[in-house]
Design a protein around this motif. Sequence first.
Motif, PDB file in Angstrom:
ATOM      1  N   TRP A  38       0.831  -1.198   0.000  1.00 32.03           N
ATOM      2  CA  TRP A  38       0.000   0.000   0.000  1.00 32.03           C
ATOM      3  C   TRP A  38       0.867   1.251   0.000  1.00 32.03           C
ATOM      4  N   TRP A  39       0.458   2.241  -0.772  1.00 30.48           N
ATOM      5  CA  TRP A  39       1.092   3.552  -0.916  1.00 30.48           C
ATOM      6  C   TRP A  39       2.403   3.490  -1.670  1.00 30.48           C
ATOM      7  N   GLU A  40       2.750   2.354  -2.243  1.00 32.46           N
ATOM      8  CA  GLU A  40       3.924   2.285  -3.111  1.00 32.46           C
ATOM      9  C   GLU A  40       3.501   2.462  -4.566  1.00 32.46           C
ATOM     10  N   ALA A  41       4.497   2.747  -5.417  1.00 33.64           N
ATOM     11  CA  ALA A  41       4.207   3.024  -6.827  1.00 33.64           C
ATOM     12  C   ALA A  41       5.327   2.490  -7.710  1.00 33.64           C
ATOM     13  N   ALA A  42       4.984   2.298  -8.965  1.00 29.09           N
ATOM     14  CA  ALA A  42       5.955   2.014 -10.011  1.00 29.09           C
ATOM     15  C   ALA A  42       5.553   2.845 -11.229  1.00 29.09           C
ATOM     16  N   GLU A  43       6.414   2.878 -12.208  1.00 30.77           N
ATOM     17  CA  GLU A  43       6.157   3.716 -13.375  1.00 30.77           C
ATOM     18  C   GLU A  43       6.475   2.947 -14.644  1.00 30.77           C
ATOM     19  N   LEU A  44       5.614   3.091 -15.647  1.00 31.62           N
ATOM     20  CA  LEU A  44       5.813   2.428 -16.933  1.00 31.62           C
ATOM     21  C   LEU A  44       5.579   3.448 -18.031  1.00 31.62           C
ATOM     22  N   HIS A  45       6.625   3.753 -18.778  1.00 31.04           N
ATOM     23  CA  HIS A  45       6.543   4.700 -19.896  1.00 31.04           C
ATOM     24  C   HIS A  45       5.886   6.009 -19.474  1.00 31.04           C
ATOM     25  N   GLY A  46       6.241   6.486 -18.287  1.00 33.69           N
ATOM     26  CA  GLY A  46       5.765   7.775 -17.827  1.00 33.69           C
ATOM     27  C   GLY A  46       4.452   7.753 -17.083  1.00 33.69           C
ATOM     28  N   THR A  47       3.735   6.642 -17.076  1.00 33.96           N
ATOM     29  CA  THR A  47       2.478   6.523 -16.341  1.00 33.96           C
ATOM     30  C   THR A  47       2.740   5.861 -14.995  1.00 33.96           C
ATOM     31  N   ARG A  48       2.213   6.475 -13.911  1.00 33.67           N
ATOM     32  CA  ARG A  48       2.386   5.943 -12.562  1.00 33.67           C
ATOM     33  C   ARG A  48       1.313   4.923 -12.243  1.00 33.67           C
ATOM     34  N   PHE A  49       1.707   3.885 -11.528  1.00 34.05           N
ATOM     35  CA  PHE A  49       0.815   2.862 -11.006  1.00 34.05           C
ATOM     36  C   PHE A  49       0.976   2.873  -9.492  1.00 34.05           C
ATOM     37  N   ASP A  50       0.037   3.503  -8.789  1.00 32.12           N
ATOM     38  CA  ASP A  50       0.083   3.573  -7.328  1.00 32.12           C
ATOM     39  C   ASP A  50      -0.871   2.551  -6.737  1.00 32.12           C
ATOM     40  N   PHE A  51      -0.375   1.725  -5.831  1.00 30.38           N
ATOM     41  CA  PHE A  51      -1.193   0.722  -5.161  1.00 30.38           C
ATOM     42  C   PHE A  51      -1.705   1.327  -3.862  1.00 30.38           C
ATOM     43  N   VAL A  52      -3.033   1.281  -3.667  1.00 27.40           N
ATOM     44  CA  VAL A  52      -3.659   1.966  -2.536  1.00 27.40           C
ATOM     45  C   VAL A  52      -4.528   0.978  -1.753  1.00 27.40           C
ATOM     46  N   PRO A  53      -4.839   1.293  -0.492  1.00 26.63           N
ATOM     47  CA  PRO A  53      -5.571   0.343   0.350  1.00 26.63           C
ATOM     48  C   PRO A  53      -7.016   0.125  -0.093  1.00 26.63           C
ATOM     49  N   ALA A  54      -7.580  -0.983   0.376  1.00 23.33           N
ATOM     50  CA  ALA A  54      -8.993  -1.313   0.198  1.00 23.33           C
ATOM     51  C   ALA A  54      -9.477  -2.046   1.441  1.00 23.33           C
ATOM     52  N   HIS A  55     -10.784  -2.028   1.656  1.00 27.06           N
ATOM     53  CA  HIS A  55     -11.407  -2.753   2.766  1.00 27.06           C
ATOM     54  C   HIS A  55     -11.835  -4.128   2.242  1.00 27.06           C
ATOM     55  N   HIS A  56     -10.916  -5.070   2.250  1.00 26.95           N
ATOM     56  CA  HIS A  56     -11.225  -6.381   1.678  1.00 26.95           C
ATOM     57  C   HIS A  56     -10.347  -7.445   2.333  1.00 26.95           C
ATOM     58  N   TRP A  57     -10.012  -8.510   1.603  1.00 26.13           N
ATOM     59  CA  TRP A  57      -9.208  -9.604   2.126  1.00 26.13           C
ATOM     60  C   TRP A  57      -8.754 -10.430   0.940  1.00 26.13           C
ATOM     61  N   SER A  58      -8.035 -11.522   1.191  1.00 23.15           N
ATOM     62  CA  SER A  58      -7.585 -12.388   0.101  1.00 23.15           C
ATOM     63  C   SER A  58      -7.673 -13.847   0.522  1.00 23.15           C
ATOM     64  N   LYS A  59      -7.915 -14.692  -0.456  1.00 21.60           N
ATOM     65  CA  LYS A  59      -7.939 -16.142  -0.236  1.00 21.60           C
ATOM     66  C   LYS A  59      -8.141 -16.818  -1.589  1.00 21.60           C
ATOM     67  N   ARG A  60      -7.361 -17.855  -1.848  1.00 17.55           N
ATOM     68  CA  ARG A  60      -7.520 -18.594  -3.104  1.00 17.55           C
ATOM     69  C   ARG A  60      -7.615 -20.104  -2.876  1.00 17.55           C
ATOM     70  N   THR A  61      -7.065 -20.564  -1.763  1.00 16.37           N
ATOM     71  CA  THR A  61      -7.123 -21.982  -1.428  1.00 16.37           C
ATOM     72  C   THR A  61      -7.564 -22.113   0.034  1.00 16.37           C
ATOM     73  N   LEU A  62      -7.627 -23.331   0.530  1.00 18.08           N
ATOM     74  CA  LEU A  62      -8.052 -23.566   1.904  1.00 18.08           C
ATOM     75  C   LEU A  62      -7.030 -23.103   2.931  1.00 18.08           C
TER      76      LEU A  62
END
Length: 353
Positions: A200-224
């Motif tokens: 969260w709050w980190e960023a990367a850049e591709l060809h001049g466009t910023r990609f900022d990752f920001v928080p969400a009210h959620h969770w994660s799970k893919r397997t048991l």
Amino acid sequence: MTQQSESTTSTSTPTEDTDAPPAPAPLSAPRPPLAEPRPLAERRVWPRAFHDRLTAPLPGLGAVARFAREGAVRPGREGLADIPRVPFAPGPLPRVDARTIAVTWAGHASWVVRIGGLTVLTDPVWSRRILGTPARITPVGVAWTALPRIDAVVISHNHYDHLDAPTLRRLPRDTPVFVPAGLAGWFHRRRFTRVTELDWWEAAELHGTRFDFVPAHHWSKRTLTDTCRTLWGGWVLTAPDGGRVYFAGDTGYGHWFTRIGRRHPGIDLALLPIGAYDPRWWLRDVHCDPEEAVRAAQDLGARRMAPMHWGTFVLSAEPVLEPLTRVRAAWERAGLPREHLWDLPVGASRVLE
């Protein structure tokens, strides 16, 4: 965030407090600085799990038992009868240049975003079925063969309706992919070579466009066995000329929206989820209802809102068309300009010059 070396970082503590909603900041408060872009495809080390990032506890045995007694996972007969009326209007992708923002809704949380001269896919799901869910009720709004070259993909979290392996297998393995912390290994095992994972709050850049990752009210799970082993969040895409799109992914309503708007002012368009909210007592913490999505757009300071996460998969008990009618009513009650609600049919596009 503790940096251990150029290619190895991280503790589970983001750069802002996650324990409780903050007191409202005074209007004169300085805007938090944006992070310097991190190197693309760097190798990271993460904590074993991200349970400390949850904004509400996951359902316990009591809630699961109540859901087994009372919960409904599909609408009633009348709610399902609306399926043929879900707006579906596929059309050609608009022509754009580097100064144009355009979005096309492929369905659910899958968008074709044209920004800064790039074509970006969000949570691409072109499959007819996903694990544990009935087949999609509307076709994909954009044929895979109609897509231009994909310059990047952003993933919000690892649930099956947002991270679809059969769709991602269609991409060249050198496609740049931006993912939450801890999820790069899933892509590396599938031989993707340009995977950038962010906290969260980190960023990367591709060809001049910023990609900022920001928080969400959620969770994660893919397997048991992998609950909250990878992070979840949304993305703010910012073009070199300052044009800005926020993609929420999957989220409940809460304090993060105000913080995101403070850090990323001038959001031109917010792509916000409005479906999969009933029964409310079960889903409130992780899925916005339509009224909350409108509040979120206002908290963000977004100029426009485009609803998503409805009308594609039947994931919960609300009538199929109810999210659309409720978001329109909520937008009107809020006194917001009707033309700023981009309530697109599946397959339709809008262009922001």
